[in-house]
Design a protein around this motif. Structure first.
Motif, PDB file in Angstrom:
ATOM      1  N   ASN A  26      35.482  38.226  40.984  1.00  0.00           N
ATOM      2  CA  ASN A  26      36.685  37.689  40.337  1.00  0.00           C
ATOM      3  C   ASN A  26      37.973  38.313  40.856  1.00  0.00           C
ATOM      4  O   ASN A  26      39.050  37.751  40.662  1.00  0.00           O
ATOM      5  N   PHE A  27      37.880  39.463  41.517  1.00  0.00           N
ATOM      6  CA  PHE A  27      39.104  40.094  42.024  1.00  0.00           C
ATOM      7  C   PHE A  27      39.783  39.243  43.096  1.00  0.00           C
ATOM      8  O   PHE A  27      40.983  39.372  43.316  1.00  0.00           O
ATOM      9  N   GLU A  28      39.029  38.367  43.740  1.00  0.00           N
ATOM     10  CA  GLU A  28      39.651  37.479  44.737  1.00  0.00           C
ATOM     11  C   GLU A  28      40.741  36.627  44.087  1.00  0.00           C
ATOM     12  O   GLU A  28      41.781  36.365  44.689  1.00  0.00           O
ATOM     13  N   LYS A  29      40.526  36.212  42.835  1.00  0.00           N
ATOM     14  CA  LYS A  29      41.494  35.374  42.118  1.00  0.00           C
ATOM     15  C   LYS A  29      42.770  36.144  41.769  1.00  0.00           C
ATOM     16  O   LYS A  29      43.804  35.532  41.508  1.00  0.00           O
ATOM     17  N   LEU A  30      42.688  37.473  41.743  1.00  0.00           N
ATOM     18  CA  LEU A  30      43.838  38.301  41.343  1.00  0.00           C
ATOM     19  C   LEU A  30      44.650  38.806  42.527  1.00  0.00           C
ATOM     20  O   LEU A  30      45.738  39.351  42.348  1.00  0.00           O
ATOM     21  N   MET A  31      44.116  38.641  43.731  1.00  0.00           N
ATOM     22  CA  MET A  31      44.747  39.218  44.923  1.00  0.00           C
ATOM     23  C   MET A  31      46.111  38.597  45.215  1.00  0.00           C
ATOM     24  O   MET A  31      46.363  37.440  44.893  1.00  0.00           O
ATOM     25  N   GLU A  33      49.237  36.985  47.487  1.00  0.00           N
ATOM     26  CA  GLU A  33      49.226  35.872  48.446  1.00  0.00           C
ATOM     27  C   GLU A  33      49.030  36.341  49.878  1.00  0.00           C
ATOM     28  O   GLU A  33      48.543  35.588  50.712  1.00  0.00           O
ATOM     29  N   ASN A  34      49.400  37.590  50.189  1.00  0.00           N
ATOM     30  CA  ASN A  34      49.310  38.059  51.570  1.00  0.00           C
ATOM     31  C   ASN A  34      47.933  38.640  51.911  1.00  0.00           C
ATOM     32  O   ASN A  34      47.801  39.425  52.840  1.00  0.00           O
ATOM     33  N   ILE A  35      46.910  38.208  51.172  1.00  0.00           N
ATOM     34  CA  ILE A  35      45.554  38.672  51.478  1.00  0.00           C
ATOM     35  C   ILE A  35      45.077  37.980  52.760  1.00  0.00           C
ATOM     36  O   ILE A  35      45.310  36.785  52.956  1.00  0.00           O
ATOM     37  N   SER A  36      44.461  38.751  53.640  1.00  0.00           N
ATOM     38  CA  SER A  36      43.968  38.152  54.886  1.00  0.00           C
ATOM     39  C   SER A  36      42.446  38.097  54.921  1.00  0.00           C
ATOM     40  O   SER A  36      41.876  37.375  55.727  1.00  0.00           O
ATOM     41  N   LEU A  50      44.858  43.183  53.216  1.00  0.00           N
ATOM     42  CA  LEU A  50      46.153  42.529  53.114  1.00  0.00           C
ATOM     43  C   LEU A  50      46.753  42.514  54.510  1.00  0.00           C
ATOM     44  O   LEU A  50      46.472  43.407  55.315  1.00  0.00           O
ATOM     45  N   LYS A  51      47.555  41.504  54.792  1.00  0.00           N
ATOM     46  CA  LYS A  51      48.169  41.408  56.124  1.00  0.00           C
ATOM     47  C   LYS A  51      48.877  42.719  56.478  1.00  0.00           C
ATOM     48  O   LYS A  51      49.638  43.258  55.692  1.00  0.00           O
ATOM     49  N   GLY A  52      48.572  43.225  57.671  1.00  0.00           N
ATOM     50  CA  GLY A  52      49.222  44.436  58.154  1.00  0.00           C
ATOM     51  C   GLY A  52      48.639  45.738  57.617  1.00  0.00           C
ATOM     52  O   GLY A  52      49.155  46.804  57.904  1.00  0.00           O
ATOM     53  N   MET A  53      47.568  45.649  56.824  1.00  0.00           N
ATOM     54  CA  MET A  53      46.954  46.851  56.247  1.00  0.00           C
ATOM     55  C   MET A  53      45.481  46.903  56.670  1.00  0.00           C
ATOM     56  O   MET A  53      44.882  45.871  56.952  1.00  0.00           O
ATOM     57  N   PRO A  54      44.881  48.093  56.682  1.00  0.00           N
ATOM     58  CA  PRO A  54      43.457  48.183  57.029  1.00  0.00           C
ATOM     59  C   PRO A  54      42.575  47.610  55.918  1.00  0.00           C
ATOM     60  O   PRO A  54      43.014  47.476  54.769  1.00  0.00           O
TER      61      PRO A  54
END
Length: 131
Positions: A26-31, A33-36, A50-54
């Motif tokens: 369910n955490f996918e629903k809370l992430m 917008e910049n999730i990659s 997240l974009k630009g993060m490990p």
């Protein structure tokens, strides 16, 4: 380092909120917008980036129904925990506060404090609409 999100009110019981947060998929629903990337690795473990993060792998370390869910780093260079504290002001409402705790050197702490604070605030802001 300890960071606390604002409390958010959810129009569900504490048990319903706990059940949602105890299921790692369910955490996918809370992430934000910049999730990659988001991938469930096991019943109690998921990976996200997240974009630009490990990439970060989180594992459910503790679940105390209906008041607390603790996620922690599963490997990697950083050791930290993310705790969801759930209270129930009324039987039809619950409140959630996220607490991020980790040990970092001063340089790392300065670099990650802003992005992590924004990240946990986004998670709680997304909860009322998703749970």
């Amino acid at each position: 380092m300890k960071l606390e999100s604002p409390k958010t009110t959810i129009n569900k019981s504490a048990q319903e909120t706990f059940d949602f947060l105890a299921d790692v998929k369910n955490f996918e629903k809370l992430m934000p917008e910049n999730i990659s990337k988001f991938e469930v690795l096991d019943t109690d473990k998921f990976l996200f980036a997240l974009k630009g993060m490990p990439e970060i792998v989180l594992k459910k370390k503790e679940a105390v129904a209906p008041n607390k869910v603790v996620l922690g780093a599963a490997g990697g260079k950083l050791d930290f925990s993310l705790t969801a504290n759930i209270t129930e002001p009324t039987p039809a409402q619950s409140e959630v506060e996220l607490i991020f705790e980790g040990e970092f050197n001063a340089m790392m702490g300065m670099m990650i404090k802003g992005p992590i604070k924004k990240f946990i605030e986004t998670l709680v802001e997304n909860m009322p609409a998703q749970i």
